[in-house]
Design a protein around this motif. Sequence first.
Motif, PDB file in Angstrom:
ATOM      1  N   ALA A 179       0.834  -1.202   0.000  1.00  0.00           N
ATOM      2  CA  ALA A 179       0.000   0.000   0.000  1.00  0.00           C
ATOM      3  C   ALA A 179       0.873   1.258   0.000  1.00  0.00           C
ATOM      4  CB  ALA A 179      -0.914  -0.007   1.226  1.00  0.00           C
ATOM      5  N   ASP A 180       0.368   2.309  -0.633  1.00  0.00           N
ATOM      6  CA  ASP A 180       1.053   3.619  -0.667  1.00  0.00           C
ATOM      7  C   ASP A 180       2.409   3.574  -1.362  1.00  0.00           C
ATOM      8  OD1 ASP A 180      -1.069   4.770   0.811  1.00  0.00           O
ATOM      9  OD2 ASP A 180      -0.167   4.071   2.677  1.00  0.00           O
ATOM     10  N   LEU A 181       2.668   2.527  -2.169  1.00  0.00           N
ATOM     11  CA  LEU A 181       3.956   2.425  -2.851  1.00  0.00           C
ATOM     12  C   LEU A 181       4.195   3.626  -3.756  1.00  0.00           C
ATOM     13  CD1 LEU A 181       6.536   1.047  -3.821  1.00  0.00           C
ATOM     14  CD2 LEU A 181       5.142  -0.312  -5.399  1.00  0.00           C
ATOM     15  N   HIS A 182       3.168   4.019  -4.520  1.00  0.00           N
ATOM     16  CA  HIS A 182       3.344   5.131  -5.458  1.00  0.00           C
ATOM     17  C   HIS A 182       3.770   6.402  -4.723  1.00  0.00           C
ATOM     18  CE1 HIS A 182       2.259   8.424  -8.191  1.00  0.00           C
ATOM     19  NE2 HIS A 182       2.390   7.544  -9.159  1.00  0.00           N
ATOM     20  N   GLN A 183       3.065   6.730  -3.684  1.00  0.00           N
ATOM     21  CA  GLN A 183       3.350   7.942  -2.912  1.00  0.00           C
ATOM     22  C   GLN A 183       4.736   7.879  -2.277  1.00  0.00           C
ATOM     23  OE1 GLN A 183       0.397   8.596   0.113  1.00  0.00           O
ATOM     24  NE2 GLN A 183       1.609  10.137   1.191  1.00  0.00           N
ATOM     25  N   GLN A 184       5.085   6.722  -1.713  1.00  0.00           N
ATOM     26  CA  GLN A 184       6.378   6.569  -1.044  1.00  0.00           C
ATOM     27  C   GLN A 184       7.534   6.630  -2.043  1.00  0.00           C
ATOM     28  OE1 GLN A 184       5.840   2.825   0.918  1.00  0.00           O
ATOM     29  NE2 GLN A 184       4.681   3.699   2.622  1.00  0.00           N
ATOM     30  N   PHE A 185       7.359   5.963  -3.192  1.00  0.00           N
ATOM     31  CA  PHE A 185       8.420   5.972  -4.193  1.00  0.00           C
ATOM     32  C   PHE A 185       8.615   7.369  -4.769  1.00  0.00           C
ATOM     33  CE2 PHE A 185      10.057   5.505  -8.521  1.00  0.00           C
ATOM     34  CZ  PHE A 185      11.209   4.767  -8.275  1.00  0.00           C
ATOM     35  N   GLU A 186       7.517   8.049  -5.018  1.00  0.00           N
ATOM     36  CA  GLU A 186       7.584   9.406  -5.548  1.00  0.00           C
ATOM     37  C   GLU A 186       8.364  10.315  -4.595  1.00  0.00           C
ATOM     38  OE1 GLU A 186       4.011  11.398  -7.390  1.00  0.00           O
ATOM     39  OE2 GLU A 186       4.122  12.478  -5.482  1.00  0.00           O
ATOM     40  N   ALA A 187       8.092  10.206  -3.301  1.00  0.00           N
ATOM     41  CA  ALA A 187       8.805  11.017  -2.305  1.00  0.00           C
ATOM     42  C   ALA A 187      10.293  10.664  -2.283  1.00  0.00           C
ATOM     43  CB  ALA A 187       8.188  10.808  -0.928  1.00  0.00           C
ATOM     44  N   MET A 188      10.608   9.383  -2.423  1.00  0.00           N
ATOM     45  CA  MET A 188      12.011   8.953  -2.413  1.00  0.00           C
ATOM     46  C   MET A 188      12.757   9.496  -3.627  1.00  0.00           C
ATOM     47  SD  MET A 188      13.630   5.086  -2.559  1.00  0.00           S
ATOM     48  CE  MET A 188      13.685   5.015  -4.347  1.00  0.00           C
ATOM     49  N   ILE A 189      12.153   9.373  -4.818  1.00  0.00           N
ATOM     50  CA  ILE A 189      12.800   9.801  -6.047  1.00  0.00           C
ATOM     51  C   ILE A 189      13.015  11.313  -6.075  1.00  0.00           C
ATOM     52  CG2 ILE A 189      12.363  10.102  -8.541  1.00  0.00           C
ATOM     53  CD1 ILE A 189      13.594   7.433  -7.815  1.00  0.00           C
ATOM     54  N   LEU A 190      12.024  12.064  -5.614  1.00  0.00           N
ATOM     55  CA  LEU A 190      12.139  13.522  -5.629  1.00  0.00           C
ATOM     56  C   LEU A 190      13.190  14.021  -4.644  1.00  0.00           C
ATOM     57  CD1 LEU A 190       8.355  14.528  -5.912  1.00  0.00           C
ATOM     58  CD2 LEU A 190      10.089  14.479  -7.722  1.00  0.00           C
ATOM     59  N   GLY A 191      13.562  13.153  -3.691  1.00  0.00           N
ATOM     60  CA  GLY A 191      14.535  13.564  -2.692  1.00  0.00           C
ATOM     61  C   GLY A 191      15.942  13.057  -2.939  1.00  0.00           C
TER      62      GLY A 191
END
Length: 431
Positions: free
Chosen positions: A248-260
Amino acid sequence: MHLSKKFSVFKVVLSALLIVALLQLIYLSFLSKFHGNQQRYRYSELFGGSGGKKNGHPEKNSRKERLRFSLSTGGIFDNSGQYRVYKNLIKSDFTTNHKPGSIPSSHVLALATHTTINNLHHLESLVERWHNPLSVAIFAHGQDVKFATALVYALSFFCPQIQSLVDFHLVCLSGEMASFPEQDREHFAGLEDCASVFSRLETHRDKYKNYVISGNVSYPNNLLRNVARGGTESSYILVIDIDMMPSADLHQQFEAMILGREIASDEVFVLPAFEIRHARKMPGNKAELVQLYQVGEVRPFYEELCSRCQAPTNYSRWVNSHVRGSEPLEVGYTLTWVDPWEPFYIGPHTVPLYDENFKQYGFNRISQACELHVAGYKFSVLSSAFLVHRGFKIQGEFHAKKDEENKRNRVLFRSFKEGLKTKYPSSNRRC
């Protein structure tokens, strides 16, 4: 006199019963007519009018016209000439409303998957978990070409979330063609809402065992993966089988990781893959998964069929690295590819395509992982993201020709590896 009274009462009771029976028949007739009118109304909603605002559903008419146009092109042939491909048979509102190259930065990751029509029922729970762009490539053969076209259209018509997020692509044999489903009323009988469409798909499930299709037709898994991948413009893509579920929430978590972090074009992000007993509820986060793992309700993917194919993921290291709920997603550790590892991963859209010569069982994903290794990619295992396959993979449940297919694809894999030496002449990596 007494007998006459009894007879009169009998006549009254009989008359009353006849009136009740007549009223019931009238009521049933009314219900049948009402249901028929309702079905005709639904069918009119699906196919009535030629477009525009004529019937009060301009957005649904435009979807119908887009489908009609997609089918009128006749599709395109794949590189082998064996298959006909209808790319973007039905586009989501997300794709339709964004021009090429203009996908917003908030959607950096798309999910790509493949299936036959008999496994498409898994899409319902996948969309509920994912909530973001999703590209689905469907393989159909024979009568299933019509059925797939009709049901995919019904899904895009009745299911708001699917309308919003899911792009459908259709693949069939080159000698077959998909047609507009307007005349196929039998496929739409009883379809009134999203739930009824998925109920219809449920009745069609498990028609083929492990994609073994009648008439010795091979399931072109790698072609389908490439078609699904090609249906998205997101910066990163996760390619999975349709009966797998991401955390769950993989998209949101990955997006935050990549942007950082600084983006590396030669890095893919591995998601450890597991299997879960059919009766168990899908875990949403790592803590739930580890709890099930510790009691044997979850185990590494392909543990019984090919434990070596997933062992390099280092499950014990991943399970024992504690994540306390709210920590951001990050790279847990980085691995070098070793034979015969075939990880599932999130990769940039620039990663090499899957080799479409591999079909059916064996070496279809490992060949691509092998090429990533030779091409210089590094494999970074994500700290808390994962995939779960529905049900344990059990040796005896596979189709009879599995070993034969595996043997044939092993020979193909040897020549594939030789070809990589020519394709990447400066690489000192081998597999």
